[in-house]
Write a protein that holds these residues in place. Structure first.
Motif, mmCIF file in Angstrom:
data_model
loop_
_atom_site.group_PDB
_atom_site.id
_atom_site.type_symbol
_atom_site.label_atom_id
_atom_site.label_comp_id
_atom_site.label_asym_id
_atom_site.label_seq_id
_atom_site.Cartn_x
_atom_site.Cartn_y
_atom_site.Cartn_z
ATOM 1 N N LEU A 1 80.183 191.459 -15.713
ATOM 2 C CA LEU A 1 81.127 190.350 -15.883
ATOM 3 C C LEU A 1 80.526 189.312 -16.819
ATOM 4 O O LEU A 1 79.442 188.777 -16.564
ATOM 5 N N VAL A 2 81.252 189.017 -17.901
ATOM 6 C CA VAL A 2 80.822 188.014 -18.869
ATOM 7 C C VAL A 2 81.910 186.953 -18.968
ATOM 8 O O VAL A 2 83.087 187.248 -18.783
ATOM 9 N N ALA A 3 81.507 185.715 -19.250
ATOM 10 C CA ALA A 3 82.481 184.629 -19.336
ATOM 11 C C ALA A 3 82.088 183.645 -20.417
ATOM 12 O O ALA A 3 80.918 183.549 -20.811
ATOM 13 N N GLN A 4 83.101 182.925 -20.884
ATOM 14 C CA GLN A 4 82.854 181.680 -21.606
ATOM 15 C C GLN A 4 83.490 180.574 -20.779
ATOM 16 O O GLN A 4 84.567 180.744 -20.219
ATOM 17 N N VAL A 5 82.817 179.431 -20.731
ATOM 18 C CA VAL A 5 83.292 178.282 -19.964
ATOM 19 C C VAL A 5 83.442 177.106 -20.922
ATOM 20 O O VAL A 5 82.494 176.732 -21.617
ATOM 21 N N GLY A 6 84.631 176.517 -20.965
ATOM 22 C CA GLY A 6 84.840 175.375 -21.834
ATOM 23 C C GLY A 6 86.308 175.016 -21.936
ATOM 24 O O GLY A 6 87.189 175.798 -21.561
ATOM 25 N N ARG A 7 86.581 173.832 -22.462
ATOM 26 C CA ARG A 7 87.949 173.386 -22.647
ATOM 27 C C ARG A 7 88.564 174.064 -23.876
ATOM 28 O O ARG A 7 87.854 174.679 -24.675
ATOM 29 N N MET A 8 89.868 173.927 -24.020
ATOM 30 C CA MET A 8 90.535 174.427 -25.222
ATOM 31 C C MET A 8 90.307 173.415 -26.348
ATOM 32 O O MET A 8 90.951 172.373 -26.408
ATOM 33 N N ASP A 9 89.377 173.712 -27.196
ATOM 34 C CA ASP A 9 88.982 172.809 -28.273
ATOM 35 C C ASP A 9 88.538 173.689 -29.434
ATOM 36 O O ASP A 9 87.866 174.701 -29.218
ATOM 37 N N PRO A 10 88.891 173.334 -30.679
ATOM 38 C CA PRO A 10 88.493 174.175 -31.807
ATOM 39 C C PRO A 10 87.003 174.471 -31.866
ATOM 40 O O PRO A 10 86.591 175.543 -32.299
ATOM 41 N N MET A 11 86.168 173.520 -31.433
ATOM 42 C CA MET A 11 84.724 173.733 -31.526
ATOM 43 C C MET A 11 84.262 174.885 -30.650
ATOM 44 O O MET A 11 83.257 175.535 -30.951
ATOM 45 N N LYS A 12 84.975 175.173 -29.554
ATOM 46 C CA LYS A 12 84.556 176.237 -28.639
ATOM 47 C C LYS A 12 84.814 177.629 -29.215
ATOM 48 O O LYS A 12 84.261 178.611 -28.701
ATOM 49 N N ASP A 13 85.632 177.736 -30.233
ATOM 50 C CA ASP A 13 85.888 178.997 -30.951
ATOM 51 C C ASP A 13 86.212 180.140 -29.988
ATOM 52 O O ASP A 13 85.543 181.191 -29.977
ATOM 53 N N TRP A 14 87.268 179.954 -29.214
ATOM 54 C CA TRP A 14 87.697 181.008 -28.287
ATOM 55 C C TRP A 14 88.027 182.319 -29.002
ATOM 56 O O TRP A 14 87.721 183.399 -28.474
ATOM 57 N N LEU B 1 76.628 184.776 -19.714
ATOM 58 C CA LEU B 1 77.507 183.714 -20.207
ATOM 59 C C LEU B 1 77.430 183.698 -21.723
ATOM 60 O O LEU B 1 76.345 183.830 -22.298
ATOM 61 N N ALA B 2 78.570 183.498 -22.360
ATOM 62 C CA ALA B 2 78.613 183.354 -23.817
ATOM 63 C C ALA B 2 78.942 181.915 -24.180
ATOM 64 O O ALA B 2 79.767 181.267 -23.520
ATOM 65 N N LEU B 3 78.300 181.420 -25.215
ATOM 66 C CA LEU B 3 78.689 180.166 -25.856
ATOM 67 C C LEU B 3 79.007 180.536 -27.302
ATOM 68 O O LEU B 3 78.110 180.753 -28.105
ATOM 69 N N ALA B 4 80.301 180.628 -27.619
ATOM 70 C CA ALA B 4 80.734 181.104 -28.930
ATOM 71 C C ALA B 4 81.027 179.980 -29.905
ATOM 72 O O ALA B 4 81.624 180.210 -30.953
ATOM 73 N N SER B 5 80.606 178.764 -29.610
ATOM 74 C CA SER B 5 81.003 177.582 -30.369
ATOM 75 C C SER B 5 80.706 177.704 -31.857
ATOM 76 O O SER B 5 79.686 178.271 -32.268
ATOM 77 N N ALA B 6 81.612 177.125 -32.654
ATOM 78 C CA ALA B 6 81.479 177.168 -34.111
ATOM 79 C C ALA B 6 80.715 175.967 -34.651
ATOM 80 O O ALA B 6 80.136 176.039 -35.740
ATOM 81 N N TYR B 7 80.723 174.851 -33.935
ATOM 82 C CA TYR B 7 80.074 173.619 -34.414
ATOM 83 C C TYR B 7 80.070 172.613 -33.255
ATOM 84 O O TYR B 7 80.615 172.863 -32.178
#
Length: 378
Positions: free
Chosen positions: A202-215, A277-283
Motif C-alpha cells: 500500500l502506497v499513498a500520497q498525503v496532501g491538499r489539492m494544490d498545484p504544488m503537490k502534483d497529483w 509514502l510518496a511526495l510527488a511535489s513539483a515545487y
C-alpha cells in the motif's frame, strides 16, 4: 514572564498550523507566556488548541474562512491585542500574516520575527495577491529582526528574492514521535476499513489539492508502479482529494486499486497502514511535515528533490527529480520490493532519523535559540 505572540491565519489542519500549535505549547512549557493568535475562527485544530493552550489562544475574527474584506479588521484586532499584551516579540508564521505581525510589533514596541515555510513557489499558479505579498515581504523584511525558515532551500529562495532581515536562521520542523509511531493495531484497522488485504503493498500520497503537490505525477507513477508491484493498492489522502480525483482514476488505470479516504483526523493510524509514502511535489515545499510524520511511523518515503525533502529523508528513503513519474515509480518500487532485511533497515532508519534529528523538543529549543536575544531585550 517573557511574552510572545505567535500569529497564524487560521487553525486548519495544515502543516504550518500544526507546527505553530506545537511551538506555542512547547514554549509555554519552557516558561514563556505565549499567545497563539489566529486571524480567523474554525479549523480542525481549533478545539485542540483551546484544550492545550486555554487562555493562550486568541481568535481575532469570527469568520470561519479567509475573506479579503476581513483583513483590515483582523489587522486592527491584532494590533490591539499586541498593544494590550505588550509582548517582547510578535512572530508571524505565514505569508500575509507576517506583514500584519510586523505592523503589530511596531505598534506595540515589540520585536518582529517572520516564519518562512516554503521554497521555490510557482507564484504564477496562484492569486496575484499571494505573489504581491511575497514581493512586498522582500521590501519589508529589512525591518524584521529575525527570519526563521523551516528549510535551507526556503531561506536560499528568500535571499535570492531580496529578503534582507537583520538575522536569518533555519529551524527544521519538529515531529511528535510519541504521537506518530508504528501501530500494528491501527494498521490492521485502517486496512480493513479500506478493503486492503494485510499483505497487499500500500502506497499513498498525503496532501491538499494544490498545484504544488502534483497529483498527476503521483497518479502517473502509480499507474506504472502497479505493473512492477503485483497487488499494489494506492491511497490518495487529503482535503478535496476524493472529489477532485474520483472521476479521474479510470483514466490512470487505477480505479480498481485506489482508495480515496479524503481528509482524515487520524493521521498516525493512516501512516501506520502504509508500506511507502510518496511526495510527488513539483515545487514549493520547505520541510514537508507529511514525510516526517510518516517516517516517525516507520514508513519509508520516496520524495522529489523539492525544498529540503531529500535532506529530511536522508538514507532512510529515496529522492528523485520532480515531474519525473518514471523515477518516482522506480523509487517506490525499490522501497516496496526490497528484501526483508533491507526493508527492516529502512523502517528502523526512518523512525530513528526523526527521533534523532527532528523532534518537537529540538524544534522548540532551536526556536528559543533564534528568538533568545529578542526575548531578552537585546
Amino acid at each position: 514572564m517573557t511574552r510572545l505572540v505567535l500569529v497564524v491565519a487560521d487553525l486548519d489542519t495544515g502543516g504550518a498550523q500544526r507546527q505553530a500549535l506545537e511551538l506555542a505549547a512547547g514554549l509555554t512549557g519552557r516558561g514563556l507566556d505565549v499567545t497563539l493568535a489566529a486571524l480567523h475562527a474554525g479549523g480542525g485544530l481549533e478545539a485542540e488548541a483551546r484544550r492545550r493552550l486555554g487562555p493562550g489562544l486568541a481568535v481575532l475574527c469570527p469568520a470561519p474562512r479567509w475573506r479579503r474584506r476581513d483583513l483590515p479588521a483582523a489587522a486592527a484586532r491584532l494590533v490591539a491585542l499586541a498593544r494590550r499584551l505588550r509582548p517582547r516579540v510578535v512572530y508571524g508564521f505565514q505569508p500575509v500574516v507576517n506583514e500584519l505581525a510586523l505592523a503589530a510589533a511596531r505598534a506595540s514596541g515589540a520585536r518582529a520575527a517572520w516564519g518562512l515555510r516554503f521554497s521555490d513557489v510557482a507564484w504564477g499558479r496562484y492569486s496575484l495577491g499571494q505573489a504581491a505579498a511575497f514581493r512586498l515581504g522582500a521590501v519589508l523584511s529589512r525591518a524584521v529582526d529575525v527570519l526563521v525558515a523551516n528549510s535551507a532551500a526556503g531561506l536560499a529562495v528568500a535571499r535570492r528574492a531580496g529578503y534582507r532581515p537583520r538575522a536569518a536562521v533555519v529551524v527544521p520542523n519538529g515531529i511528535d514521535t510519541a504521537r506518530f509511531a508504528p501501530d500494528p493495531e491501527a494498521r490492521a484497522r485502517v486496512r480493513a476499513a479500506w478493503g486492503v488485504a494485510p499483505e497487499a503493498p500500500l502506497v499513498a500520497q498525503v496532501g491538499r489539492m494544490d498545484p504544488m503537490k502534483d497529483w498527476p505525477n503521483f497518479l502517473r507513477s502509480c499507474a506504472l508502479l502497479r505493473r512492477q508491484v503485483p497487488g499494489l493498492r494506492v491511497a490518495c489522502v487529503g482535503p478535496g482529494t476524493a472529489a477532485a480525483l474520483g472521476g479521474t482514476l479510470a483514466g490512470w488505470d487505477l480505479a480498481d486499486c485506489a482508495v480515496l479516504p479524503g481528509a482524515r483526523e487520524d493521521m498516525p493510524a493512516v501512516y501506520a497502514a502504509l508500506d511507502a509514502l510518496a511526495l510527488a511535489s513539483a515545487y514549493g515545499e520547505g520541510f514537508p511535515n507529511v514525510v516526517g510524520e510518516a517516517m516517525a511511523c516507520g514508513v519509508p518515503c520516496a520524495v522529489t528533490t523539492v525544498g529540503d525533502a531529500a535532506l529530511v529523508v536522508g538514507e532512510a528513503g529515496r529522492a528523485v527529480p520532480p515531474r519525473d513519474h518514471r523515477a518516482l515509480a522506480g523509487a517506490l518500487a525499490a522501497l516496496l520490493t526490497a528484501p526483508a532485511l533491507e526493508r527492516a533497515r529502512l523502517v528502523l532508519a526512518a523512525r530513528a532519523r526523526m527521533a534523532e534529528h527532528f523532534t518537537l523538543d529540538a524544534m522548540v529549543g532551536r526556536t528559543l535559540d533564534a528568538l533568545g536575544p529578542l526575548l531578552e531585550g537585546r
